[in-house]
Design an enzyme around this catalytic site. Structure first.
Site, PDB file in Angstrom:
ATOM      1  N   SER A  49     -14.492  17.180  -2.807  1.00 23.97           N
ATOM      2  CA  SER A  49     -15.099  18.235  -3.624  1.00 23.97           C
ATOM      3  C   SER A  49     -16.197  17.709  -4.533  1.00 23.97           C
ATOM      4  O   SER A  49     -16.114  16.591  -5.050  1.00 23.97           O
ATOM      5  CB  SER A  49     -13.988  18.856  -4.483  1.00 23.97           C
ATOM      6  OG  SER A  49     -14.540  19.568  -5.560  1.00 23.97           O
ATOM      7  N   GLU A  99     -16.513  18.547  -7.405  1.00 25.28           N
ATOM      8  CA  GLU A  99     -15.916  18.349  -8.740  1.00 25.28           C
ATOM      9  C   GLU A  99     -15.677  16.859  -9.008  1.00 25.28           C
ATOM     10  O   GLU A  99     -15.490  16.465 -10.158  1.00 25.28           O
ATOM     11  CB  GLU A  99     -14.597  19.117  -8.858  1.00 25.28           C
ATOM     12  CG  GLU A  99     -14.758  20.624  -8.936  1.00 25.28           C
ATOM     13  CD  GLU A  99     -15.387  21.114 -10.242  1.00 25.28           C
ATOM     14  OE1 GLU A  99     -15.062  20.584 -11.319  1.00 25.28           O
ATOM     15  OE2 GLU A  99     -16.221  22.034 -10.176  1.00 25.28           O
ATOM     16  N   TYR A 152      -7.929  18.215 -11.562  1.00 24.19           N
ATOM     17  CA  TYR A 152      -8.268  18.532 -10.172  1.00 24.19           C
ATOM     18  C   TYR A 152      -9.287  17.522  -9.622  1.00 24.19           C
ATOM     19  O   TYR A 152      -9.111  16.959  -8.542  1.00 24.19           O
ATOM     20  CB  TYR A 152      -8.838  19.955 -10.090  1.00 24.19           C
ATOM     21  CG  TYR A 152      -9.455  20.301  -8.760  1.00 24.19           C
ATOM     22  CD1 TYR A 152      -8.671  20.688  -7.681  1.00 24.19           C
ATOM     23  CD2 TYR A 152     -10.841  20.237  -8.567  1.00 24.19           C
ATOM     24  CE1 TYR A 152      -9.239  21.004  -6.455  1.00 24.19           C
ATOM     25  CE2 TYR A 152     -11.414  20.550  -7.346  1.00 24.19           C
ATOM     26  CZ  TYR A 152     -10.616  20.934  -6.296  1.00 24.19           C
ATOM     27  OH  TYR A 152     -11.177  21.237  -5.086  1.00 24.19           O
TER      28      TYR A 152
HETATM   29  P1  GDP Z   1     -15.211  25.318 -10.103  1.00 23.59           P
HETATM   30  O1  GDP Z   1     -16.614  24.831 -10.053  1.00 23.59           O
HETATM   31  O2  GDP Z   1     -14.357  24.794  -9.009  1.00 23.59           O
HETATM   32  O3  GDP Z   1     -14.567  25.126 -11.425  1.00 23.59           O
HETATM   33  O4  GDP Z   1     -15.313  26.898  -9.788  1.00 23.59           O
HETATM   34  P2  GDP Z   1     -15.087  28.207 -10.693  1.00 23.59           P
HETATM   35  O5  GDP Z   1     -15.598  29.342  -9.872  1.00 23.59           O
HETATM   36  O6  GDP Z   1     -13.675  28.321 -11.163  1.00 23.59           O
HETATM   37  O7  GDP Z   1     -16.009  27.982 -11.984  1.00 23.59           O
HETATM   38  C1  GDP Z   1     -17.390  27.784 -11.878  1.00 23.59           C
HETATM   39  C2  GDP Z   1     -18.000  27.749 -13.277  1.00 23.59           C
HETATM   40  O8  GDP Z   1     -17.928  29.051 -13.853  1.00 23.59           O
HETATM   41  C3  GDP Z   1     -17.304  26.805 -14.262  1.00 23.59           C
HETATM   42  O9  GDP Z   1     -18.278  26.137 -15.021  1.00 23.59           O
HETATM   43  C4  GDP Z   1     -16.514  27.760 -15.143  1.00 23.59           C
HETATM   44  O10 GDP Z   1     -16.259  27.257 -16.457  1.00 23.59           O
HETATM   45  C5  GDP Z   1     -17.502  28.919 -15.208  1.00 23.59           C
HETATM   46  N1  GDP Z   1     -16.892  30.176 -15.656  1.00 23.59           N
HETATM   47  C6  GDP Z   1     -17.336  30.970 -16.671  1.00 23.59           C
HETATM   48  N2  GDP Z   1     -16.518  31.997 -16.867  1.00 23.59           N
HETATM   49  C7  GDP Z   1     -15.525  31.885 -15.951  1.00 23.59           C
HETATM   50  C8  GDP Z   1     -14.371  32.683 -15.647  1.00 23.59           C
HETATM   51  O11 GDP Z   1     -14.095  33.685 -16.278  1.00 23.59           O
HETATM   52  N3  GDP Z   1     -13.587  32.241 -14.609  1.00 23.59           N
HETATM   53  C9  GDP Z   1     -13.885  31.110 -13.891  1.00 23.59           C
HETATM   54  N4  GDP Z   1     -13.116  30.741 -12.858  1.00 23.59           N
HETATM   55  N5  GDP Z   1     -14.957  30.338 -14.177  1.00 23.59           N
HETATM   56  C10 GDP Z   1     -15.761  30.718 -15.177  1.00 23.59           C
END
Ligand code: GDP
Length: 329
Positions: A127, A129, A151
């Protein structure tokens, strides 16, 4: 017919990959954990060609039994605790499944028959990440890792152990360093789906506001349907290797919100969006943008769906789902 064994079969990528491999004439087997797994009904209805096989990434003997039964040509390890925010609250579970689960799967492959000569070929879902607090931009296969969540740390272990087993035991094992990839099957906890679903529900009057975390973080978002092709291509080469899979474009969460709302005709998205500290993480990945030159040149892989098309596809899907619910009452 070639035989493929997929962990994480009920997740977004598992579904796309199962469909893709079935289209290529594979017999597809999917690992299903737990008694009475709630997603099994969906699997039986939508993917009747997938044969479920019991097993759990926390249980090595179950993985050995599953592989002995399936006798696969290819194993795709997509199973994981995959939500970054949850990994902060369940760090040990994440390390066990997302990290040690890879080691167990590799051991099972090795025990059942995983040498390079006609052995089982192994794909690991690494990933972006892992790059976390990025050391360089854009990120390539050679960019050092600096994970920012349990993660990400678990994925780094998974990645490194794949490289180690490949080098130590002559296994055909590959890691795809996939940047964020989304689509209509994305879980509602991820930001793209949360936003596209909220845009649809707010448009239909089913919801009044959208509560968000940071809007300034940037991601390289691609379409999951494109990305599973890269997984398969990695296992069809002469030599196993690791590849970044990304679009090479980055967008802020704010751009995602703006685009999703404008797709349903709401231009003044700020009037319905509010931020809440509960959606902020203890440490954040601020920027991701991948350089997939190696995948493009060596695998001949190209992403086909761009960011605006992806958001539109997801919003339209959510409009349909939510309107159907509304009609049924
Ligand atoms: P990730 O890159 O695997 O963490 O995928 P996510 O879709 O969970 O998050 C992508 C980005 O969106 C991260 O920087 C989160 O902090 C941001 N983000 C902002 N608001 C939200 C929210 O309400 N839910 C999630 N999941 N992410 C959010």
């Amino acid at each position: 017919m070639p035989r493929a064994f997929i962990t994480g079969i009920t997740g977004q990528d598992g579904q796309h990959l199962a469909e893709f491999l079935h289209g290529k004439g594979y017999d597809v087997f999917g690992m299903v954990k737990g008694q009475n797994n709630p997603r099994m009904t969906m699997m039986r209805d939508e993917f009747p060609f997938v044969e479920p096989v019991p097993g759990d990434l926390a249980d090595l003997p179950s993985l050995v039994k599953a592989l002995e039964y399936v006798q696969p040509d290819e194993v795709y390890n997509l199973g994981a605790i995959s939500f970054v925010a949850l990994s902060f609250n369940q760090a040990e579970l994440t390390a066990n499944i997302t990290g040690l689960g890879v080691l167990r799967m590799l051991e099972a492959v090795r025990m059942v028959g995983g040498n390079t000569d006609n052995g089982i070929r192994f794909y690991q879902a690494s990933s972006s990440e892992m790059f976390g607090k990025v050391r360089e931009t854009p990120q390539t296969e050679l960019t050092p890792f600096h994970p920012r969540s349990p993660y990400g740390c678990a994925k780094v272990f998974g990645h490194d152990i794949v490289v180690n087993y490949r080098e130590s035991y002559d296994m055909y094992a590959c890691s795809g360093i996939l940047f964020n990839h989304e689509g209509p099957r994305r879980g509602y906890e991820f930001v793209t789906r949360k936003v596209t679903n909220a845009a649809a529900r707010i448009k239909l009057g089913l919801q009044h506001e959208l509560v968000m975390g940071p809007l300034d973080t940037k991601r390289d978002w691609g379409y999951a349907g494109d990305y599973v092709k890269a997984m398969w291509l990695m296992l069809q080469q002469d030599q196993p290797d690791d590849y970044v899979v990304s679009t090479g474009e980055t967008h802020t969460v704010e751009e995602l919100v703006e685009l999703a709302f404008s797709t349903v005709g709401i231009e003044d998205w700020r009037s319905v969006v509010r931020q809440d500290p509960k959606f902020f993480r203890p440490s954040e990945v601020d920027l991701l943008i991948g350089d997939a030159t190696k995948a493009r040149t060596k695998l001949g892989w190209e992403p086909e769906v761009d960011f605006p098309t992806l958001v539109q596809m997801m919003v339209e899907n959510d409009m349909k789902i939510e309107s159907d619910k509304l009609r049924r009452g």
